[in-house]
Design an enzyme around this catalytic site. Sequence first.
Site, PDB file in Angstrom:
ATOM      1  N   GLY A  18       5.088 -95.566   9.241  1.00  0.00           N
ATOM      2  CA  GLY A  18       4.532 -94.826   8.120  1.00  0.00           C
ATOM      3  C   GLY A  18       3.264 -94.106   8.521  1.00  0.00           C
ATOM      4  O   GLY A  18       2.501 -94.592   9.366  1.00  0.00           O
ATOM      5  N   SER A  19       3.011 -92.935   7.916  1.00  0.00           N
ATOM      6  CA  SER A  19       1.886 -92.116   8.361  1.00  0.00           C
ATOM      7  C   SER A  19       1.268 -91.301   7.241  1.00  0.00           C
ATOM      8  O   SER A  19       0.742 -90.209   7.480  1.00  0.00           O
ATOM      9  CB  SER A  19       2.346 -91.171   9.470  1.00  0.00           C
ATOM     10  OG  SER A  19       3.420 -90.351   8.997  1.00  0.00           O
ATOM     11  N   GLY A  20       1.338 -91.800   5.999  1.00  0.00           N
ATOM     12  CA  GLY A  20       0.580 -91.167   4.920  1.00  0.00           C
ATOM     13  C   GLY A  20      -0.899 -91.449   5.123  1.00  0.00           C
ATOM     14  O   GLY A  20      -1.317 -91.879   6.202  1.00  0.00           O
ATOM     15  N   GLY A  23      -1.203 -95.251   5.638  1.00  0.00           N
ATOM     16  CA  GLY A  23      -0.541 -95.603   6.892  1.00  0.00           C
ATOM     17  C   GLY A  23      -1.336 -95.155   8.101  1.00  0.00           C
ATOM     18  O   GLY A  23      -1.490 -95.892   9.089  1.00  0.00           O
ATOM     19  N   LYS A 276      -1.645-104.384  -9.755  1.00  0.00           N
ATOM     20  CA  LYS A 276      -2.912-103.738 -10.146  1.00  0.00           C
ATOM     21  C   LYS A 276      -2.717-102.241 -10.376  1.00  0.00           C
ATOM     22  O   LYS A 276      -3.479-101.619 -11.129  1.00  0.00           O
ATOM     23  CB  LYS A 276      -3.981-104.011  -9.089  1.00  0.00           C
ATOM     24  CG  LYS A 276      -3.603-103.636  -7.663  1.00  0.00           C
ATOM     25  CD  LYS A 276      -3.928-102.220  -7.274  1.00  0.00           C
ATOM     26  CE  LYS A 276      -3.559-101.946  -5.823  1.00  0.00           C
ATOM     27  NZ  LYS A 276      -3.892-100.569  -5.388  1.00  0.00           N
ATOM     28  N   ARG A 342      -5.927 -93.647  -6.816  1.00  0.00           N
ATOM     29  CA  ARG A 342      -5.145 -92.458  -7.189  1.00  0.00           C
ATOM     30  C   ARG A 342      -4.392 -92.643  -8.503  1.00  0.00           C
ATOM     31  O   ARG A 342      -4.222 -91.676  -9.265  1.00  0.00           O
ATOM     32  CB  ARG A 342      -4.183 -92.085  -6.059  1.00  0.00           C
ATOM     33  CG  ARG A 342      -3.137 -93.134  -5.760  1.00  0.00           C
ATOM     34  CD  ARG A 342      -2.124 -92.648  -4.738  1.00  0.00           C
ATOM     35  NE  ARG A 342      -2.743 -92.394  -3.435  1.00  0.00           N
ATOM     36  CZ  ARG A 342      -2.048 -92.117  -2.345  1.00  0.00           C
ATOM     37  NH1 ARG A 342      -0.719 -92.056  -2.405  1.00  0.00           N
ATOM     38  NH2 ARG A 342      -2.645 -91.912  -1.197  1.00  0.00           N
TER      39      ARG A 342
END
Length: 417
Positions: A18-20, A23, A276, A342
Amino acid sequence: MVGSLGPNSRKHKVTVVGSGNWGTAIAKIVAENAANSNGIFEEKVEMWVYEEKIEIPETSPHYDASSPLCQGEQNLTDVINKLNENIKYLPGVRLPTNLHANPSLEDAVKDSTILVFNLPHQFILRICDQLKGKILPYARGISCIKGVDVNENGIHLFSETIGKRLGIYCGALSGANIANEVAQEKWSETSIAYDPPHLDSKCPTPHRSPNSSTVDIVEFEHKDTSGQISDVKLQPVPNEYPPVDHALLKRLFHRPYFHASVVNDVAGVSLGGALKNIVALAAGWVDGMGWGDNAKAAVMRVGLLEMVKFGEKFFGATIENRTFTEESAGVADLITSCSGGRNFRCARLSIERNLPVEEIEKTELNGQKLQGTLTAIEVNRFLSKQGLENEFPLFTAVYQILQGKMSVADIPHHLEC
C-alpha cells in the site's frame, strides 16, 4: 527494548503493501529503521504501489521543463523512485533512498518475512486473493487497515481476515496517527497489537546442521481473538531469523518522533482504529452545525462507550477494555480523529457546503477514500442483522444520516437518555 534480539544467520525482509499517504508514511518509518537495524532487517524495503499515471505540475519544486520526468504523464513508481517522494499522496516529504516503489505485487512480496498491510479496507480481499501462494508460508503480518470485515458469517478483524486468507499470523497497528503529521516527523505515538504465536523461531534447525533437531514441526495451532482455535495452521518462523516478537516489532516501527507501544490485544487495537472513524463523522457534523465543543465532547463520550460495548459484546474472549483508555489506539486516536482527521473534516465540510459526504470526499481527498462511511454501513448491517441497532444509538444515527433517513439536527434527541 531489544533484549530478545540476538545474532541470526538471516535477516527479515519487509514489504509494505500500500502507498497512500498513511501507507507511504509507515513505509518511510520502516525503511528508516531497516537502514539502521544492525543485521535484523534487510536494508531494502519494498513498497507495493498501485501503478497510475501522473504529471509533475509546474508548481512542484521538482518541475524542470528539460527533465524527462516532466515530459507528460509518468508512472507513479518511477517518479517515487527517482525523486524519493510520493508527490501524489505524500507531497513534500522526502523518503529514504532504501525504500523502493514496486508496481508488481508479486515481486514486492517475494521472499518477504514481514508484510505490512496499509491500504483501504475495501481492497484487501482482492489483494489477499492475489497474494495466495506468492508469499512465504511462515511470513508474519501487521495490518494498519482501519475497518472491520463484515460478511454472512459475522464480523471479523482485518488482521484475522488477512491471516485466514493467507495462512499466516497477522497483528495490527493503530493509533492517534494523522499521516501527514507523522510523515513530517511531528511527535506522536501508536499502538501495535501482536500476540506472538508460541512456536515462532523455535522451528528445528536444518537437518544438515550438526545440532539439528529430531522433531519436525511442520505446523501448529493458535487461538484467534474469539478465544477459539483458529482454522489456520501456522508454520513457525525458522530459527535462522530473529524471533518476531514485541521487541522486534518495536525495533521496526519505533522512531524518536513515532513512539510505539506493543501489546497483545489485537481486538482492542483493531476495533479502536475502525470504530473511531464512525464517531469522527458525527463529531464533524456537530462541529459543522456550530454547536461547539460541549456537543462534540458529548458525541465523543457516547462514541467511546459504544466502542467499548461493541468490543465486549463481540470480542469479549480476548479484548481488554483498558486498551480503549490507556492505549493510543483508543481514546487518543478518538480525540485526534474528532479534531483533525479526514472523516471529521469531510463531515464538517458537508454541513458547511450543504453537500453529501461522498461529494466532499471526491473533491478533498485526491482520489483516496474515507473509511468511516464504509465502516458505518458495514457495522450497521451487522447490528441490524443481530437486532441490536437500538443498543448503539450513535453508530445507528451516523448510518441513518449517511443514508438520508435522518437529519444531523436530530442527533441530540436520538442520543437522549
